[in-house]
Design an enzyme around this catalytic site. Sequence first.
Site, PDB file in Angstrom:
ATOM      1  N   SER A   6       0.839  -1.206   0.000  1.00  0.00           N
ATOM      2  CA  SER A   6       0.000   0.000   0.000  1.00  0.00           C
ATOM      3  C   SER A   6       0.865   1.243   0.000  1.00  0.00           C
ATOM      4  O   SER A   6       1.970   1.254   0.571  1.00  0.00           O
ATOM      5  CB  SER A   6      -0.874  -0.024   1.257  1.00  0.00           C
ATOM      6  OG  SER A   6      -1.480   1.225   1.465  1.00  0.00           O
TER       7      SER A   6
ATOM      8  N   TYR B 286      -2.459  -1.574  10.792  1.00  0.00           N
ATOM      9  CA  TYR B 286      -2.678  -2.050   9.424  1.00  0.00           C
ATOM     10  C   TYR B 286      -1.495  -1.658   8.533  1.00  0.00           C
ATOM     11  O   TYR B 286      -0.909  -2.496   7.844  1.00  0.00           O
ATOM     12  CB  TYR B 286      -3.990  -1.475   8.854  1.00  0.00           C
ATOM     13  CG  TYR B 286      -4.025  -1.515   7.351  1.00  0.00           C
ATOM     14  CD1 TYR B 286      -4.295  -2.709   6.684  1.00  0.00           C
ATOM     15  CD2 TYR B 286      -3.736  -0.371   6.594  1.00  0.00           C
ATOM     16  CE1 TYR B 286      -4.273  -2.747   5.293  1.00  0.00           C
ATOM     17  CE2 TYR B 286      -3.718  -0.420   5.219  1.00  0.00           C
ATOM     18  CZ  TYR B 286      -3.984  -1.602   4.567  1.00  0.00           C
ATOM     19  OH  TYR B 286      -3.948  -1.647   3.208  1.00  0.00           O
TER      20      TYR B 286
ATOM     21  N   LYS C 230       1.792  -3.878   6.463  1.00  0.00           N
ATOM     22  CA  LYS C 230       2.281  -3.790   5.076  1.00  0.00           C
ATOM     23  C   LYS C 230       3.791  -3.548   5.047  1.00  0.00           C
ATOM     24  O   LYS C 230       4.514  -4.149   4.256  1.00  0.00           O
ATOM     25  CB  LYS C 230       1.538  -2.678   4.319  1.00  0.00           C
ATOM     26  CG  LYS C 230       0.050  -2.955   4.130  1.00  0.00           C
ATOM     27  CD  LYS C 230      -0.186  -4.233   3.332  1.00  0.00           C
ATOM     28  CE  LYS C 230      -1.634  -4.628   3.252  1.00  0.00           C
ATOM     29  NZ  LYS C 230      -1.862  -5.960   2.679  1.00  0.00           N
TER      30      LYS C 230
HETATM   31  N1  UFG Z   1     -13.126  10.807   2.980  1.00  0.00           N
HETATM   32  C1  UFG Z   1     -14.150  11.686   3.247  1.00  0.00           C
HETATM   33  N2  UFG Z   1     -15.342  11.173   3.678  1.00  0.00           N
HETATM   34  C2  UFG Z   1     -15.547   9.837   3.857  1.00  0.00           C
HETATM   35  C3  UFG Z   1     -14.496   8.933   3.574  1.00  0.00           C
HETATM   36  C4  UFG Z   1     -13.292   9.472   3.148  1.00  0.00           C
HETATM   37  O1  UFG Z   1     -13.997  12.913   3.108  1.00  0.00           O
HETATM   38  O2  UFG Z   1     -16.641   9.462   4.270  1.00  0.00           O
HETATM   39  C5  UFG Z   1     -11.846  11.332   2.496  1.00  0.00           C
HETATM   40  C6  UFG Z   1     -10.678  10.974   3.382  1.00  0.00           C
HETATM   41  O3  UFG Z   1     -10.535  11.914   4.404  1.00  0.00           O
HETATM   42  C7  UFG Z   1      -9.535  10.962   2.376  1.00  0.00           C
HETATM   43  C8  UFG Z   1     -10.176  10.514   1.071  1.00  0.00           C
HETATM   44  O4  UFG Z   1     -11.578  10.741   1.254  1.00  0.00           O
HETATM   45  O5  UFG Z   1      -9.054  12.270   2.205  1.00  0.00           O
HETATM   46  C9  UFG Z   1      -9.957   9.059   0.777  1.00  0.00           C
HETATM   47  O6  UFG Z   1     -10.312   8.293   1.919  1.00  0.00           O
HETATM   48  P1  UFG Z   1     -10.403   6.696   1.880  1.00  0.00           P
HETATM   49  O7  UFG Z   1     -10.790   6.259   3.248  1.00  0.00           O
HETATM   50  O8  UFG Z   1     -11.241   6.251   0.742  1.00  0.00           O
HETATM   51  O9  UFG Z   1      -8.929   6.268   1.529  1.00  0.00           O
HETATM   52  P2  UFG Z   1      -7.569   6.549   2.337  1.00  0.00           P
HETATM   53  O10 UFG Z   1      -6.683   7.247   1.383  1.00  0.00           O
HETATM   54  O11 UFG Z   1      -7.779   7.150   3.639  1.00  0.00           O
HETATM   55  O12 UFG Z   1      -7.176   5.056   2.629  1.00  0.00           O
HETATM   56  C10 UFG Z   1      -6.423   4.366   1.734  1.00  0.00           C
HETATM   57  C11 UFG Z   1      -6.699   2.859   1.861  1.00  0.00           C
HETATM   58  C12 UFG Z   1      -6.076   2.309   3.100  1.00  0.00           C
HETATM   59  C13 UFG Z   1      -4.681   2.796   3.301  1.00  0.00           C
HETATM   60  C14 UFG Z   1      -4.647   4.298   3.269  1.00  0.00           C
HETATM   61  C15 UFG Z   1      -3.281   4.844   3.457  1.00  0.00           C
HETATM   62  O13 UFG Z   1      -8.089   2.584   1.864  1.00  0.00           O
HETATM   63  O14 UFG Z   1      -6.074   0.898   2.972  1.00  0.00           O
HETATM   64  O15 UFG Z   1      -5.118   4.702   2.000  1.00  0.00           O
HETATM   65  O16 UFG Z   1      -3.260   6.226   3.434  1.00  0.00           O
HETATM   66  F1  UFG Z   1      -4.150   2.413   4.486  1.00  0.00           F
END
Ligand code: UFG
Length: 336
Positions: A125, A150, A154
């Site tokens: 990741s 998590y 990785k």
């Molecule tokens: N977000 C929102 N509202 C929501 C969900 C997410 O505004 O309801 C925003 C988050 O703050 C972030 C973006 O959308 O800025 C993406 O969020 P995600 O949760 O979809 O993805 P992430 O980048 O946080 O997570 C991903 C993977 C994880 C990994 C992580 C590492 O899903 O497995 O990247 O940064 F660990």
Amino acid sequence: MKTILVTGGLGFIGSHTVVELQNIGFNVIIIDDLSNSKIRVLDSITEITGKKPTFHKIDLRNKETVKSFFDTNSIDGIIHFAAFKAVGESVQNPLDYYENNIGSLVYLLQEMRDRKIDNFIFSSSCTVYGQADELPITEKAPIKPAESPYGNTKQIGEEIIKDTCKANGLNAIALRYFNPIGAHDSVKIGELPLGVPQNLIPYVTQTAAGIREQLSVFGDDYDTPDGTAIRDYIHVVDLAKAHISALQRLLNKENKNNFECFNVGTGTGTSVLEIIQAFENATTQKLNYKIVERREGDITSAYADTTIANKELNWKTEKTLEEALKSAWEWQENQK
Ligand code: UFG
């Protein structure tokens, strides 16, 4: 015909990868414990490809069961997806994450070593980079202390594989995924989040479908052009195809080191507000959203430099963000 073991092959990325493997003639064996997937995905894969993959319901934490699987199956390569993946949950239950994600990896590698099975692809990741100092992120960017158990699994996973490659002559590739989204064109497979989605796109599609009342946008005071956080959203089918390229690189002995890692993203960063706009344009749905506080642990911006992956894997993304969002929406509509 080569036989490829796909662990976690009924999950989101795993199922799309199984389809691509079967489409180009690989014989696929799936191991999945169904802890975060549904058995009906096996039928969906069969409908898409016209061929039913062999399936074993195995919990990879059970060392003896893993051993007896390898006693009776001859394997040419392994794509290892099976793992827990919820960041928040990992903070609550770190030991479950270490036991499952690290334990299963070690057992698989031990069997590979003992039986001289080569060719291992690992789901890593972009989380290993944390908030990178330079954007876009290259594979040379330093690994930052993990933000969650998590993320740590990785990082540790990559280290374990690297050590095994060195000591036991295994050939492996870690693919560092950015944010996978979307669904297969057939709309027969897609993302099946359990309960309230933690990730942005399933939350967006469930809000548009009326299952969730409102999307919360986590923070608009980031140091980005519109203040919302930036990620690199990659269509899951493009991501699945990167696994095929990586596998072929190993099978054809084209790898340059016995442990390699590649960034798998699109190279383009998109903010949360841009996602909302793009979703509305791609689907003509109107999204109810509001800006709320930042989510703890979120980074400001992450998107991939894909130069090395494009060149070495002879792979590039083919699908657009609009296609990804449209397919995610069609998939959501198909769940009724
Ligand atoms: N977000 C929102 N509202 C929501 C969900 C997410 O505004 O309801 C925003 C988050 O703050 C972030 C973006 O959308 O800025 C993406 O969020 P995600 O949760 O979809 O993805 P992430 O980048 O946080 O997570 C991903 C993977 C994880 C990994 C992580 C590492 O899903 O497995 O990247 O940064 F660990």
